[in-house]
Design an enzyme around this catalytic site. Structure first.
Site, PDB file in Angstrom:
ATOM      1  CG  ASP A   1      -1.993   1.076   1.125  1.00  0.00           C
ATOM      2  OD1 ASP A   1      -2.512   1.279   0.011  1.00  0.00           O
ATOM      3  OD2 ASP A   1      -2.337   1.683   2.148  1.00  0.00           O
TER       4      ASP A   1
ATOM      5  CG  HIS B   1      -4.171  10.807   2.000  1.00  0.00           C
ATOM      6  ND1 HIS B   1      -5.159  10.853   2.956  1.00  0.00           N
ATOM      7  CD2 HIS B   1      -3.368   9.752   2.342  1.00  0.00           C
ATOM      8  CE1 HIS B   1      -4.980   9.879   3.832  1.00  0.00           C
ATOM      9  NE2 HIS B   1      -3.897   9.209   3.486  1.00  0.00           N
TER      10      HIS B   1
ATOM     11  CD  GLU C   1      -6.366   4.453   4.223  1.00  0.00           C
ATOM     12  OE1 GLU C   1      -5.632   4.110   3.266  1.00  0.00           O
ATOM     13  OE2 GLU C   1      -5.946   4.661   5.366  1.00  0.00           O
TER      14      GLU C   1
ATOM     15  CD  GLU D   1      -5.551   2.698  -0.484  1.00  0.00           C
ATOM     16  OE1 GLU D   1      -4.740   1.996  -1.119  1.00  0.00           O
ATOM     17  OE2 GLU D   1      -5.491   2.863   0.751  1.00  0.00           O
TER      18      GLU D   1
ATOM     19  CG  ASP E   1      -5.552  -0.732   2.956  1.00  0.00           C
ATOM     20  OD1 ASP E   1      -5.842  -1.871   3.361  1.00  0.00           O
ATOM     21  OD2 ASP E   1      -4.449  -0.204   3.178  1.00  0.00           O
TER      22      ASP E   1
ATOM     23  NE  ARG F   1      -7.779   6.711   8.944  1.00  0.00           N
ATOM     24  CZ  ARG F   1      -7.009   6.733   7.870  1.00  0.00           C
ATOM     25  NH1 ARG F   1      -5.718   6.484   7.982  1.00  0.00           N
ATOM     26  NH2 ARG F   1      -7.522   6.983   6.681  1.00  0.00           N
TER      27      ARG F   1
ATOM     28  CD  GLN G   1      -2.789   3.819  10.347  1.00  0.00           C
ATOM     29  OE1 GLN G   1      -3.986   3.764  10.084  1.00  0.00           O
ATOM     30  NE2 GLN G   1      -1.890   4.240   9.486  1.00  0.00           N
TER      31      GLN G   1
ATOM     32  CE  LYS H   1      -4.045   0.883   6.090  1.00  0.00           C
ATOM     33  NZ  LYS H   1      -5.023   1.802   5.465  1.00  0.00           N
TER      34      LYS H   1
ATOM     35  CB  THR I   1      -7.247  -4.913   1.956  1.00  0.00           C
ATOM     36  OG1 THR I   1      -6.329  -4.438   2.947  1.00  0.00           O
ATOM     37  CG2 THR I   1      -7.114  -4.083   0.697  1.00  0.00           C
TER      38      THR I   1
ATOM     39  CD  GLU J   1      -7.419  13.193   3.227  1.00  0.00           C
ATOM     40  OE1 GLU J   1      -7.088  14.196   2.572  1.00  0.00           O
ATOM     41  OE2 GLU J   1      -7.447  12.041   2.738  1.00  0.00           O
TER      42      GLU J   1
END
Length: 405
Positions: free
Chosen positions: A119, A126, A192, A194, A226, A230, A233, A246, A250, A351
């Protein structure tokens, strides 16, 4: 390439002959096998090969694309050209129609066996936003960010196909102000948005793959969610990188769009300053004009644009192998969160809610800082195709389920 096919509703959902993505499907009581999407049908490639309409049944009779992906670019191009011929020439209609199955009658499965998963962190918007969130008094970008595609190695065993339930992960987290960490379900579960690509042709250990060799090794593209915890992490990534936050899930889309289908979507990427080192340079523009859409419970939450990504897929591939690490068939490389300069272009809740400080309000009036149990997240993407058409990368979806004891 012609855009006219005899298949009824062949442009339905962007799955026309300009696209022809590959996947793996099954029907009740039958073994999984390879199919190609055309309109609202799946073309059974195993039966097509048995009927002598395409070559080499061994590519298509298994429940994985890996055998076909390793065959290489010559085989990919030949099969694509043959499919276009079969699906646009009325002379073949009577022979091909028996092998078309309504997509509503099949179960779509994970399209390939994942070898390794990488990843990246390739969106400047970002990276800048996360830098401002976590280092408000410092420089948003770290000194290495514009020198190389930053990334980490993830867990291949938890890459799941679209539709797989997402169980809220548990682990250690420390809330700001708490003197000690606690254990429990993640309180800041995130998505996320992606885009990923999958390697088909392996490389030799010790040899790097150049950016200009991208088409010789990469089979196609998928959408990637993914998922991120948070809070887990943030606590565990001191000083190393992501782990439990993480590795729990996925999600990828069930259709793999061939590299050739996205040729009309190539655009110039953002200007890179400073100029990358020679091994990261490419003779061709490899930005991709992909329009992503993120939905939470069926409501649009964001519309990121992939064309704004600072580091391109060929640069990611070149960097991942420059130390001599070999490519393996089924290696999956994800772009990292796709975000743009505007709030409605941000590709994750971190975000969109500015780390929970500015709740996101959806059209029905509900608000989110992070994902709640029962939330369904869907990612979609479209791109310009040949002859002015639009093609789709399909979608990847997942519903959050409560943590297990």
């Amino acid at each position: 390439m012609t855009s006219v096919s005899w298949v009824e509703d062949n442009e339905n959902g962007g799955f026309g002959v300009e696209n022809l993505p590959y996947g793996v499907f099954s029907r009740p009581g039958e073994l999984p096998r390879v199919g190609v999407a055309i309109g609202d049908h799946v073309l059974d490639m195993a039966e097509m090969s048995t009927a002598g309409l395409v070559e080499d049944r061994r590519y298509f009779a298994s429940g994985s694309l890996n055998a076909f992906m390793v065959a290489g670019r010559t085989a990919w191009e030949a099969n694509r050209a043959r499919l276009v011929e079969l699906l646009t020439d009325e002379a073949y209609r009577e022979r091909v129609e028996p092998h078309l199955i309504p997509v509503s009658d099949v179960e779509l499965l994970r399209p390939f066996e994942v070898a390794d998963f990488v990843d990246f962190f390739s969106s400047e918007h970002h990276a800048t936003n996360t830098g401002r969130i976590f280092r408000p008094q410092g420089e948003p970008l770290t000194p290495n960010w514009k020198r190389l595609p930053v990334g980490y190695h993830g867990r291949a065993g938890t890459v799941y196909p679209s539709g797989t339930p997402i169980i809220r992960p548990s682990g250690q987290r420390r809330t700001p102000g708490d003197p000690e960490p606690s254990y429990g379900p993640s309180l800041r579960l995130d998505f996320e948005a992606e885009v990923g690509f999958v390697a088909g042709v392996p490389s030799v250990a010790g040899n790097r793959v150049s950016a200009d060799a991208f088409r010789d090794h990469v089979f196609g593209f998928v959408l990637v969610n993914d998922w991120s915890a948070r809070d887990l992490q943030a606590w565990e990534s001191q000083p190393l990188g992501p782990f439990l936050g993480k590795s729990f899930a996925t999600s990828i889309s069930t259709w793999v769009v061939p590299v050739a289908a996205l040729e009309p979507a190539r655009v110039s990427p953002p200007v890179q300053d400073p100029v990358p080192l020679p091994y990261l340079r490419s003779e061709e523009p490899w930005g991709l004009d992909l329009h992503l859409e993120v939905l939470i419970n069926g409501q649009v939450a964001a519309r990121p644009r992939f064309a704004s990504m600072y580091w391109t897929p060929p640069q990611q591939l070149a960097h991942a192998t420059v130390n001599g690490a070999p490519l393996r068939t089924g290696d999956l490389f994800a772009s990292g969160t796709v975000s743009g300069p505007e709030r409605d272009q941000r590709g994750c809740m971190l975000e969109l809610s500015w780390n929970g400080q500015e709740p996101l309000e959806l059209d029905d009036g509900t608000k989110r800082t992070f994902l709640e149990d029962g939330d369904t997240v869907t990612l979609r993407a479209q791109a310009p195709g040949a002859s002015g058409s639009r093609i789709t990368l399909g979608e990847v979806t997942g519903t959050v389920h409560p943590a297990r004891p």
